[in-house]
Write a protein that holds these residues in place. Structure first.
Motif, PDB file in Angstrom:
ATOM      1  N   ALA A   1       0.841  -1.194   0.000  1.00  0.00           N
ATOM      2  CA  ALA A   1       0.000   0.000   0.000  1.00  0.00           C
ATOM      3  C   ALA A   1       0.876   1.244   0.000  1.00  0.00           C
ATOM      4  O   ALA A   1       1.941   1.242   0.602  1.00  0.00           O
ATOM      5  CB  ALA A   1      -0.911  -0.004   1.222  1.00  0.00           C
ATOM      6  N   PRO A   2       0.431   2.320  -0.686  1.00  0.00           N
ATOM      7  CA  PRO A   2       1.236   3.540  -0.747  1.00  0.00           C
ATOM      8  C   PRO A   2       1.588   4.107   0.615  1.00  0.00           C
ATOM      9  O   PRO A   2       2.629   4.707   0.775  1.00  0.00           O
ATOM     10  CB  PRO A   2       0.352   4.514  -1.530  1.00  0.00           C
ATOM     11  N   ASP A   3       0.721   3.927   1.626  1.00  0.00           N
ATOM     12  CA  ASP A   3       1.010   4.513   2.933  1.00  0.00           C
ATOM     13  C   ASP A   3       2.172   3.837   3.644  1.00  0.00           C
ATOM     14  O   ASP A   3       2.682   4.339   4.629  1.00  0.00           O
ATOM     15  CB  ASP A   3      -0.232   4.553   3.827  1.00  0.00           C
ATOM     16  N   SER A   4       2.624   2.710   3.136  1.00  0.00           N
ATOM     17  CA  SER A   4       3.792   2.048   3.724  1.00  0.00           C
ATOM     18  C   SER A   4       5.079   2.455   3.003  1.00  0.00           C
ATOM     19  O   SER A   4       6.140   1.935   3.296  1.00  0.00           O
ATOM     20  CB  SER A   4       3.621   0.534   3.676  1.00  0.00           C
ATOM     21  N   THR A   5       4.955   3.373   2.070  1.00  0.00           N
ATOM     22  CA  THR A   5       6.094   3.810   1.268  1.00  0.00           C
ATOM     23  C   THR A   5       6.629   5.141   1.788  1.00  0.00           C
ATOM     24  O   THR A   5       5.865   6.052   2.067  1.00  0.00           O
ATOM     25  CB  THR A   5       5.667   3.977  -0.208  1.00  0.00           C
TER      26      THR A   5
ATOM     27  N   GLY B   1      14.252   8.338  -3.768  1.00  0.00           N
ATOM     28  CA  GLY B   1      14.073   6.907  -3.613  1.00  0.00           C
ATOM     29  C   GLY B   1      12.763   6.610  -2.911  1.00  0.00           C
ATOM     30  O   GLY B   1      12.341   7.350  -2.023  1.00  0.00           O
ATOM     31  N   ALA B   2      12.119   5.541  -3.329  1.00  0.00           N
ATOM     32  CA  ALA B   2      10.908   5.050  -2.678  1.00  0.00           C
ATOM     33  C   ALA B   2      11.305   3.806  -1.893  1.00  0.00           C
ATOM     34  O   ALA B   2      11.855   2.853  -2.462  1.00  0.00           O
ATOM     35  CB  ALA B   2       9.839   4.704  -3.709  1.00  0.00           C
ATOM     36  N   PHE B   3      11.033   3.840  -0.605  1.00  0.00           N
ATOM     37  CA  PHE B   3      11.389   2.733   0.275  1.00  0.00           C
ATOM     38  C   PHE B   3      10.138   2.092   0.845  1.00  0.00           C
ATOM     39  O   PHE B   3       9.216   2.789   1.273  1.00  0.00           O
ATOM     40  CB  PHE B   3      12.248   3.224   1.448  1.00  0.00           C
ATOM     41  N   ILE B   4      10.129   0.783   0.853  1.00  0.00           N
ATOM     42  CA  ILE B   4       9.154   0.013   1.616  1.00  0.00           C
ATOM     43  C   ILE B   4       9.991  -0.662   2.690  1.00  0.00           C
ATOM     44  O   ILE B   4      10.802  -1.544   2.388  1.00  0.00           O
ATOM     45  CB  ILE B   4       8.385  -0.999   0.758  1.00  0.00           C
ATOM     46  N   GLY B   5       9.839  -0.189   3.911  1.00  0.00           N
ATOM     47  CA  GLY B   5      10.749  -0.608   4.970  1.00  0.00           C
ATOM     48  C   GLY B   5      12.136  -0.104   4.623  1.00  0.00           C
ATOM     49  O   GLY B   5      12.322   1.065   4.298  1.00  0.00           O
TER      50      GLY B   5
ATOM     51  N   SER C   1       3.768   8.303  -6.312  1.00  0.00           N
ATOM     52  CA  SER C   1       4.398   9.005  -5.188  1.00  0.00           C
ATOM     53  C   SER C   1       5.749   9.591  -5.573  1.00  0.00           C
ATOM     54  O   SER C   1       6.094  10.702  -5.166  1.00  0.00           O
ATOM     55  CB  SER C   1       4.553   8.065  -3.987  1.00  0.00           C
ATOM     56  N   LEU C   2       6.532   8.856  -6.356  1.00  0.00           N
ATOM     57  CA  LEU C   2       7.823   9.363  -6.821  1.00  0.00           C
ATOM     58  C   LEU C   2       7.638  10.585  -7.724  1.00  0.00           C
ATOM     59  O   LEU C   2       8.329  11.596  -7.560  1.00  0.00           O
ATOM     60  CB  LEU C   2       8.600   8.282  -7.563  1.00  0.00           C
ATOM     61  N   VAL C   3       6.718  10.496  -8.669  1.00  0.00           N
ATOM     62  CA  VAL C   3       6.467  11.623  -9.573  1.00  0.00           C
ATOM     63  C   VAL C   3       6.003  12.832  -8.769  1.00  0.00           C
ATOM     64  O   VAL C   3       6.480  13.951  -8.982  1.00  0.00           O
ATOM     65  CB  VAL C   3       5.454  11.247 -10.669  1.00  0.00           C
TER      66      VAL C   3
END
Length: 173
Positions: free
Chosen positions: A4-8, A62-66, A106-108
């Motif tokens: 989910a985006p909210d975990s990013t 950067g997009a991080f999940i954890g 989210s990155l854009v």
């Protein structure tokens, strides 16, 4: 399954992120060689210090999940007095396992938010065959203004590039 985006978490990468950036950059070049101006052959033999320097002189989100880096997108302001009002969104890539969950969006959005106080116009190029990227950029507010026929050549095959732009809020005369 996509997260989910909210975990990013989206943030600017630093030199300390160079090993992670190198890994995802090489993955991107291997997975989608037609989408980038550089090549895996050029960058895979570069030492981590080369990627550290790139992060020191560039603005790469950067997009991080954890703790896992799952996506990247760069911002580069144009150099020169007459074109300093423009910047480029470059090097966009999201790992397949993170696609479809809003990570690319989210990155854009992060690059656009970063660009807004700095420039009047944000540009990008995207391979014409990448329909999902075209949809993403259009949904973010980018509009196509041209096509570079045979803009890239990979293994003897040509790819057209769609030229896209976004005029940032209130900055178009």
């Amino acid at each position: 399954m996509p997260q989910a985006p909210d975990s990013t978490t989206i943030r600017l990468l630093t030199q300390a992120d160079a090993p992670l950036y190198r890994e995802i950059r090489l993955e991107a070049l291997a997975a989608n060689p037609e989408a980038f101006g550089s090549t895996l052959e050029r960058e895979r033999d570069m030492p981590v210090t080369w990627f550290e320097e790139r992060l020191a002189t560039s603005e790469v989100f950067g997009a991080f999940i954890g703790q896992r880096l799952v996506g990247v997108a760069g911002f580069r302001r144009q150099d020169g007095t007459k074109i300093a009002h423009k910047a480029v969104l470059w090097g966009m890539y999201v790992q397949p396992t993170a696609r479809g969950a809003g990570v690319g969006k989210s990155l854009v959005e992060a690059v656009v938010a970063h660009a807004a106080p700095r420039v009047e116009q944000l540009q990008l190029t995207v391979v014409s065959e990448n329909a999902s990227a075209l949809r993403l950029y259009e949904s973010a507010g980018f509009v196509a203004y041209g096509r570079e026929v045979q803009g890239l050549k990979q293994n003897g095959r040509y790819f057209d590039e769609i030229l896209m732009t976004m005029f940032l809020a209130g900055k178009r005369s």
